[in-house]
Design a protein around this motif. Sequence first.
Motif, mmCIF file in Angstrom:
data_model
loop_
_atom_site.group_PDB
_atom_site.id
_atom_site.type_symbol
_atom_site.label_atom_id
_atom_site.label_comp_id
_atom_site.label_asym_id
_atom_site.label_seq_id
_atom_site.Cartn_x
_atom_site.Cartn_y
_atom_site.Cartn_z
ATOM 1 N N PRO A 100 55.165 29.736 23.936
ATOM 2 C CA PRO A 100 55.526 28.761 23.928
ATOM 3 C C PRO A 100 55.403 27.136 24.486
ATOM 4 O O PRO A 100 55.657 26.573 24.705
ATOM 5 N N TYR A 101 55.269 28.051 25.909
ATOM 6 C CA TYR A 101 54.751 27.397 26.736
ATOM 7 C C TYR A 101 53.550 26.566 27.449
ATOM 8 O O TYR A 101 52.630 25.533 27.919
ATOM 9 N N GLY A 102 52.257 27.181 26.399
ATOM 10 C CA GLY A 102 50.992 26.562 26.600
ATOM 11 C C GLY A 102 50.186 27.421 27.388
ATOM 12 O O GLY A 102 49.100 26.964 27.281
ATOM 13 N N PHE A 103 50.586 28.561 27.823
ATOM 14 C CA PHE A 103 50.093 28.913 29.256
ATOM 15 C C PHE A 103 48.649 29.776 28.220
ATOM 16 O O PHE A 103 48.838 30.649 27.599
ATOM 17 N N VAL A 104 47.248 29.400 28.813
ATOM 18 C CA VAL A 104 46.416 30.378 28.710
ATOM 19 C C VAL A 104 45.280 30.371 29.495
ATOM 20 O O VAL A 104 45.548 29.161 30.286
ATOM 21 N N ASN A 105 44.933 32.032 29.910
ATOM 22 C CA ASN A 105 44.260 31.677 30.890
ATOM 23 C C ASN A 105 42.836 32.555 30.973
ATOM 24 O O ASN A 105 42.142 33.784 31.654
ATOM 25 N N PHE A 106 41.891 32.288 29.691
ATOM 26 C CA PHE A 106 41.333 32.627 29.448
ATOM 27 C C PHE A 106 39.534 32.492 30.396
ATOM 28 O O PHE A 106 39.870 31.169 29.913
ATOM 29 N N ALA A 107 39.422 33.267 30.879
ATOM 30 C CA ALA A 107 37.907 32.732 31.194
ATOM 31 C C ALA A 107 37.188 32.145 30.909
ATOM 32 O O ALA A 107 37.145 31.966 30.015
ATOM 33 N N ALA A 108 36.049 31.549 31.830
ATOM 34 C CA ALA A 108 35.270 31.088 30.962
ATOM 35 C C ALA A 108 33.639 31.927 29.969
ATOM 36 O O ALA A 108 33.634 32.393 30.194
ATOM 37 N N GLY A 109 34.213 31.378 28.366
ATOM 38 C CA GLY A 109 33.112 31.786 27.706
ATOM 39 C C GLY A 109 33.749 33.287 26.752
ATOM 40 O O GLY A 109 33.716 33.595 25.535
ATOM 41 N N GLU A 110 35.172 33.126 27.145
ATOM 42 C CA GLU A 110 36.185 34.102 26.530
ATOM 43 C C GLU A 110 37.070 33.415 25.853
ATOM 44 O O GLU A 110 37.304 32.302 25.778
ATOM 45 N N PRO A 111 37.609 34.360 25.336
ATOM 46 C CA PRO A 111 37.660 35.945 24.228
ATOM 47 C C PRO A 111 36.145 35.721 23.389
ATOM 48 O O PRO A 111 35.981 34.892 22.787
ATOM 49 N N SER A 112 35.171 36.918 23.877
ATOM 50 C CA SER A 112 33.912 36.215 23.372
ATOM 51 C C SER A 112 33.466 37.471 22.059
ATOM 52 O O SER A 112 33.274 37.336 21.342
#
Length: 148
Positions: A100-112
């Motif tokens: 519910p907190y909006g945190f995501v931390n995908f690397a640049a170009g991910e998810p691929s």
Amino acid sequence: MKTVGVLALVIAGLVAMGLPATDALRYTVYKSKVSFYEAWQQCIANGGSLASIQLASQNANVLAAIQAAGGDGGWWLSGTDVGLEGSWVWFSTNKAVGTPYGFVNFAAGEPSNSGTNGENCLSMNIQGTWNDDACDKLLYYVCEFYSQ
């Protein structure tokens, strides 16, 4: 089995209340390489769950545990989009990644989703960012446990 049931109730209660309870969480890094589903099963067998990250502070704590354990490669977290491509869910909590907190931390170009058979399971790299990987890939893993 009773411990797992009680833990599931505690986790369900905290999730239902929307409380990440970061002070109550501890993370353990396992340095045996297994598939995503084996990692999930091993965490449950050890009385925890595959790590689900809702906050930047949780991500930092998981990364610190990974760095303390050493090694390189990827570490399984409980995220998956196996049911619907692009709709990421924390398998351990059945909550959408980013809620519910909006945190995501995908690397640049991910998810691929670039693998031959797709990449439907979530891992963390040594920089602390996330990647989608093939679920049968052999990686280390991180379990989370609620302290008592």
